[in-house]
Design a protein around this motif. Structure first.
Motif, PDB file in Angstrom:
ATOM      1  N   HIS A 206       0.793  -1.109  -0.031  1.00  0.00           N
ATOM      2  CA  HIS A 206       0.036   0.008  -0.013  1.00  0.00           C
ATOM      3  C   HIS A 206       0.892   1.238   0.031  1.00  0.00           C
ATOM      4  CE1 HIS A 206       0.482  -0.770   4.525  1.00  0.00           C
ATOM      5  NE2 HIS A 206       0.725   0.745   4.308  1.00  0.00           N
ATOM      6  N   GLN A 209      -1.340   6.735   1.618  1.00  0.00           N
ATOM      7  CA  GLN A 209      -2.848   6.745   1.895  1.00  0.00           C
ATOM      8  C   GLN A 209      -3.773   5.456   2.015  1.00  0.00           C
ATOM      9  OE1 GLN A 209      -4.153   9.869   2.205  1.00  0.00           O
ATOM     10  NE2 GLN A 209      -2.102  10.567   1.664  1.00  0.00           N
ATOM     11  N   ASN A 211      -3.794   2.890   0.277  1.00  0.00           N
ATOM     12  CA  ASN A 211      -4.327   2.464  -0.931  1.00  0.00           C
ATOM     13  C   ASN A 211      -3.529   1.154  -1.244  1.00  0.00           C
ATOM     14  OD1 ASN A 211      -6.537   4.278  -1.377  1.00  0.00           O
ATOM     15  ND2 ASN A 211      -4.994   5.694  -1.966  1.00  0.00           N
ATOM     16  N   ASP A 237      -3.028  -5.555  -0.850  1.00  0.00           N
ATOM     17  CA  ASP A 237      -2.172  -5.268   0.250  1.00  0.00           C
ATOM     18  C   ASP A 237      -1.943  -6.240   1.098  1.00  0.00           C
ATOM     19  OD1 ASP A 237      -0.981  -3.638   2.075  1.00  0.00           O
ATOM     20  OD2 ASP A 237      -2.711  -2.561   2.674  1.00  0.00           O
ATOM     21  N   THR A 276      -8.330  -2.271  -1.374  1.00  0.00           N
ATOM     22  CA  THR A 276      -8.323  -0.928  -0.478  1.00  0.00           C
ATOM     23  C   THR A 276      -9.731  -1.019   0.560  1.00  0.00           C
ATOM     24  OG1 THR A 276      -7.276   0.319  -2.140  1.00  0.00           O
ATOM     25  CG2 THR A 276      -8.413   1.573  -0.711  1.00  0.00           C
ATOM     26  N   GLU A 277     -10.980  -1.286  -0.160  1.00  0.00           N
ATOM     27  CA  GLU A 277     -12.242  -1.329   0.650  1.00  0.00           C
ATOM     28  C   GLU A 277     -12.504  -2.651   1.192  1.00  0.00           C
ATOM     29  OE1 GLU A 277     -13.456   1.570   0.343  1.00  0.00           O
ATOM     30  OE2 GLU A 277     -12.271   2.517  -1.067  1.00  0.00           O
TER      31      GLU A 277
END
Length: 412
Positions: A206, A209, A211, A237, A276-277
């Motif tokens: 990542h 941020q 991400n 990640d 990311t989510e």
């Protein structure tokens, strides 16, 4: 003396070095020097130019391995523990702690080295007091190097693209750390692996941020340079990386050795991770980079443990007709899977941990598997024979018992 003349390769390179040890032929002198423990080699280099040239040559390390005199080092990137209080101060410190509220402090990281041959623990000095937090540790056996890649800046806690190189053998051994070429972009918690003898691949992780990254790059250890690779199809990640061999579609029965293509065409597999989510929900798939075609392919159903990170849970072997992986989990499973190109095959088997309900970290260890258990215990098991039959290695001394973030093993 061995049946094959000991030190033959080394003596050819240093046949003009007379008087390495007065009164002995160079072959016997080299035999003696090969048997000196690794910890004395730095001091030996200051004896004379001939000794320094001999010990700095890569053939010297190879001869130590051939004669069975090389020492196995396990390098661990781990959080540092505070100094142990002595008996006089202990009571005062307890009283002080009772009066003050607890404050969360950013951990400091260091590089610890366990010498499995000598059963000793040491911490490697670093010029900036502490190494980057959560950096990846990679050992390059062919050149006797240990590299620390990426991670977080200890002060800003931002991902970095730094590379630090420590030479344990060869011409630069005994010197201080040096900076290697930086990655193309900063990253942490990424997949990383040595593929072949001189190339280190990184992917995912990542950015600053948090991400998840799709990008990937490769480092040439000899040239000290990074090259960008095509991005993966998914951002990953906290993913895990390893080298793998291709599936052998056809094997000539007259061949007496392994397929030559298998030995040269190695790929880079990036296992699991999360987007990311969906932080903390680990993917069941992975992606394989093929250097021959410069493309990625997807491999499905490779990591069924959605609530468990693959980091510190896997070791493997790229010999044979597929890549064999051992996964350290609390269940007993065995499964196979292939990528969508049909070139790469993974054979996976879970190894039940020696304890349940405890924090563990596992990985490769000179051909075997090793786990560190929260509380200061280290155990190992053979990954070829008697899989899962754990045995204790050594008690871990105070200051080295924290679970590592990354590790690598190398013979010196």
């Amino acid at each position: 003396m061995s049946k094959k003349r000991a030190g033959e390769e080394v003596s050819k390179r240093f046949q003009k070095c007379h008087g390495l040890i007065p009164g002995l032929p160079s072959e016997l002198a080299i035999e003696c020097m090969i048997r000196v423990p690794y910890k004395f080699q730095t001091a030996m280099k200051s004896v004379c130019t001939s000794w320094c040239n001999l010990l700095s040559d890569s053939s010297f390390s190879r001869e130590r391995m051939r004669c069975g005199k090389a020492e196995l080092l396990l390098c661990l990137v781990q959080p540092l523990t505070p100094p142990k209080p002595n008996a006089v101060e202990e009571g005062e410190k307890k009283e002080l702690l009772q009066q003050q509220p607890r404050v969360s402090v950013t951990p400091r990281f260091g590089l610890s080295v366990y010498n499995a041959t000598m059963s000793t623990w040491n911490r490697v000095a670093f010029p900036e007091q502490q190494i980057p937090l959560f950096c990846e540790c990679v050992a390059v056996q062919a050149s006797g190097k240990v590299l620390l890649i990426g991670g977080w800046d200890p002060v800003t806690l931002q991902p970095v693209k730094d590379v630090y190189v420590l030479e344990l053998a060869g011409e630069g051994s005994g010197r201080r750390w040096r900076k290697g070429a930086s990655m193309k972009e900063p990253r942490s918690f990424f997949a990383c692996a040595l593929v072949g003898s001189t190339k280190i691949y990184v992917a995912g992780g990542h950015d600053d941020q948090k991400n998840a990254l799709r990008s990937a790059e490769v480092y040439d250890v000899v040239r000290d340079e990074w090259l960008s690779l095509p991005p993966m199809t998914e951002g990953r990640d906290e993913c895990h990386g390893f080298a793998m061999g291709p599936k052998i579609a056809h094997l000539d029965l007259d061949m007496k050795g392994p397929c030559s293509a298998h030995l040269t065409e190695l790929g880079f597999c990036v296992l699991s991770g999360y987007g990311t989510e969906s932080q903390g929900r680990f993917r069941s798939d992975g992606e394989v980079y093929d250097p021959a075609t410069n493309t990625w392919s997807r491999v499905e159903n490779v990591w069924p443990f959605h609530d468990t990170s693959p980091r510190g849970r896997i070791t493997g072997d790229i010999r044979g007709s597929s890549s064999k992986l051992w996964c350290f989990v609390d269940s007993k499973l065995q499964w196979e899977t292939e990528d969508d190109s049909g070139k790469w095959k993974l054979d996976l088997e879970s190894v039940k941990l020696p304890v349940t309900g405890s924090l563990v970290y596992g990985g490769g260890y000179g051909g075997d598997a090793v786990v560190m258990i929260g509380g200061g215990v280290m155990m190992k098991t053979a990954t070829e024979e008697s899989v899962g039959k754990w045995s204790s290695i050594d008690d871990i001394p105070f200051g080295f018992s924290t679970l590592p973030f990354s590790h690598a093993s190398i013979y010196v």
